[in-house]
Design an enzyme around this catalytic site. Structure first.
Site, PDB file in Angstrom:
ATOM      1  N   ARG A  58       0.862  -1.190   0.000  1.00 44.95           N
ATOM      2  CA  ARG A  58       0.000   0.000   0.000  1.00 44.95           C
ATOM      3  C   ARG A  58       0.896   1.237   0.000  1.00 44.95           C
ATOM      4  O   ARG A  58       1.754   1.373   0.845  1.00 44.95           O
ATOM      5  CB  ARG A  58      -0.910   0.009   1.220  1.00 44.95           C
ATOM      6  CG  ARG A  58      -1.857  -1.187   1.292  1.00 44.95           C
ATOM      7  CD  ARG A  58      -2.745  -1.094   2.535  1.00 44.95           C
ATOM      8  NE  ARG A  58      -3.536  -2.284   2.744  1.00 44.95           N
ATOM      9  CZ  ARG A  58      -4.771  -2.462   2.290  1.00 44.95           C
ATOM     10  NH1 ARG A  58      -5.364  -1.517   1.581  1.00 44.95           N
ATOM     11  NH2 ARG A  58      -5.426  -3.580   2.542  1.00 44.95           N
ATOM     12  N   HIS A  61       1.521   7.054  -0.193  1.00 42.87           N
ATOM     13  CA  HIS A  61       0.404   7.995  -0.081  1.00 42.87           C
ATOM     14  C   HIS A  61       0.763   9.195   0.805  1.00 42.87           C
ATOM     15  O   HIS A  61       1.577   9.084   1.716  1.00 42.87           O
ATOM     16  CB  HIS A  61      -0.817   7.309   0.538  1.00 42.87           C
ATOM     17  CG  HIS A  61      -1.258   6.091  -0.200  1.00 42.87           C
ATOM     18  ND1 HIS A  61      -1.737   4.975   0.444  1.00 42.87           N
ATOM     19  CD2 HIS A  61      -1.300   5.807  -1.531  1.00 42.87           C
ATOM     20  CE1 HIS A  61      -2.052   4.053  -0.452  1.00 42.87           C
ATOM     21  NE2 HIS A  61      -1.804   4.539  -1.654  1.00 42.87           N
ATOM     22  N   LYS A  71       1.627  10.808  11.031  1.00 41.22           N
ATOM     23  CA  LYS A  71       1.067   9.506  11.376  1.00 41.22           C
ATOM     24  C   LYS A  71       1.946   8.822  12.419  1.00 41.22           C
ATOM     25  O   LYS A  71       3.167   8.916  12.363  1.00 41.22           O
ATOM     26  CB  LYS A  71       0.983   8.600  10.142  1.00 41.22           C
ATOM     27  CG  LYS A  71       0.053   9.090   9.065  1.00 41.22           C
ATOM     28  CD  LYS A  71       0.089   8.174   7.859  1.00 41.22           C
ATOM     29  CE  LYS A  71      -0.822   8.678   6.755  1.00 41.22           C
ATOM     30  NZ  LYS A  71      -0.688   7.869   5.535  1.00 41.22           N
ATOM     31  N   TYR A 130      -2.952   3.085  12.732  1.00 46.83           N
ATOM     32  CA  TYR A 130      -2.262   4.369  12.717  1.00 46.83           C
ATOM     33  C   TYR A 130      -3.152   5.511  13.200  1.00 46.83           C
ATOM     34  O   TYR A 130      -4.346   5.528  12.981  1.00 46.83           O
ATOM     35  CB  TYR A 130      -1.659   4.684  11.355  1.00 46.83           C
ATOM     36  CG  TYR A 130      -2.556   4.621  10.153  1.00 46.83           C
ATOM     37  CD1 TYR A 130      -2.948   5.780   9.497  1.00 46.83           C
ATOM     38  CD2 TYR A 130      -2.978   3.399   9.636  1.00 46.83           C
ATOM     39  CE1 TYR A 130      -3.738   5.722   8.368  1.00 46.83           C
ATOM     40  CE2 TYR A 130      -3.770   3.338   8.499  1.00 46.83           C
ATOM     41  CZ  TYR A 130      -4.145   4.504   7.876  1.00 46.83           C
ATOM     42  OH  TYR A 130      -4.940   4.454   6.752  1.00 46.83           O
ATOM     43  N   ASP A 166      -2.931   2.426  -6.933  1.00 51.22           N
ATOM     44  CA  ASP A 166      -1.511   2.619  -6.624  1.00 51.22           C
ATOM     45  C   ASP A 166      -0.601   2.286  -7.801  1.00 51.22           C
ATOM     46  O   ASP A 166       0.533   2.760  -7.857  1.00 51.22           O
ATOM     47  CB  ASP A 166      -1.109   1.783  -5.406  1.00 51.22           C
ATOM     48  CG  ASP A 166      -1.652   2.361  -4.103  1.00 51.22           C
ATOM     49  OD1 ASP A 166      -2.254   3.456  -4.126  1.00 51.22           O
ATOM     50  OD2 ASP A 166      -1.477   1.708  -3.060  1.00 51.22           O
TER      51      ASP A 166
END
Length: 181
Positions: A58, A61, A71, A130, A166
């Site tokens: 992932r 971003h 984060k 997160y 992605d």
């Protein structure tokens, strides 16, 4: 709490104090006053959790200002290779990345300040948690292609499972042309 410096301004790996015995364990994953004593001033407003099967990638971003997010990430179950890419154009580490192996057994965490693109790959089936310093804002979403060779990121896996979204993110050269950060 132990803070591990990364060489990037504001980017830290954190190791909490774990208290365990034959019954199990306990630790504080977040305590505002302790973080402030350590010089971490982020005000977290949203918690997120995701599950990823082994091999899922992932990222990378980020959210654009004024909705940029810091984060605080950790793995509740499993193991992930976590990547933070500095996209702050005025930073001495601009365009460089740092990698941390997050493991549920270690309870380690990664503090990623605003101005970084973030991604991870699940090395095992993993639950990823997160905290965010700003609310999700769809119109502020941004991303950089995870396998852009100019970045030199070793994800430690071949043929990851990557979302269609992605797979078509712009490369870093295109990002450098944008006014994002």
């Amino acid at each position: 709490m132990k803070i591990i410096e990364t060489g990037f301004d504001g980017l830290y790996e954190l190791e909490p104090n774990i208290f365990g015995d034959k019954r199990g364990y306990f630790f504080e994953s977040y305590r505002r006053e302790l973080y402030q004593e350590l010089g971490i001033r982020e005000d977290f407003v949203q918690d997120n959790e995701s599950f990823s099967v082994k091999g899922t990638l992932r990222g990378l971003h980020f959210q654009k200002p004024p909705h940029a997010q810091a984060k605080l990430v950790r793995v509740i179950h499993g193991k992930v290779l976590d990547i933070a890419l500095d996209i702050r154009k005025d930073s001495p580490t601009y365009g460089k990345h740092h990698t941390v192996l997050l493991e549920a057994e270690r309870h380690n965490m990664f503090l990623i300040p605003a101005g970084f693109a973030h991604g991870f790959v699940a090395l095992e089936d993993s639950v990823f948690f997160y905290k965010c310093s700003n609310y999700y804002h769809k119109e502020s979403e941004g991303g950089i292609l995870w396998n852009d060779t100019s970045l030199g990121i070793d994800w430690g896996i071949s043929n990851p499972i990557v979302s269609e979204k992605d797979q078509v993110l712009p490369n870093f050269a295109a990002y450098k042309q944008s006014p994002a950060f």
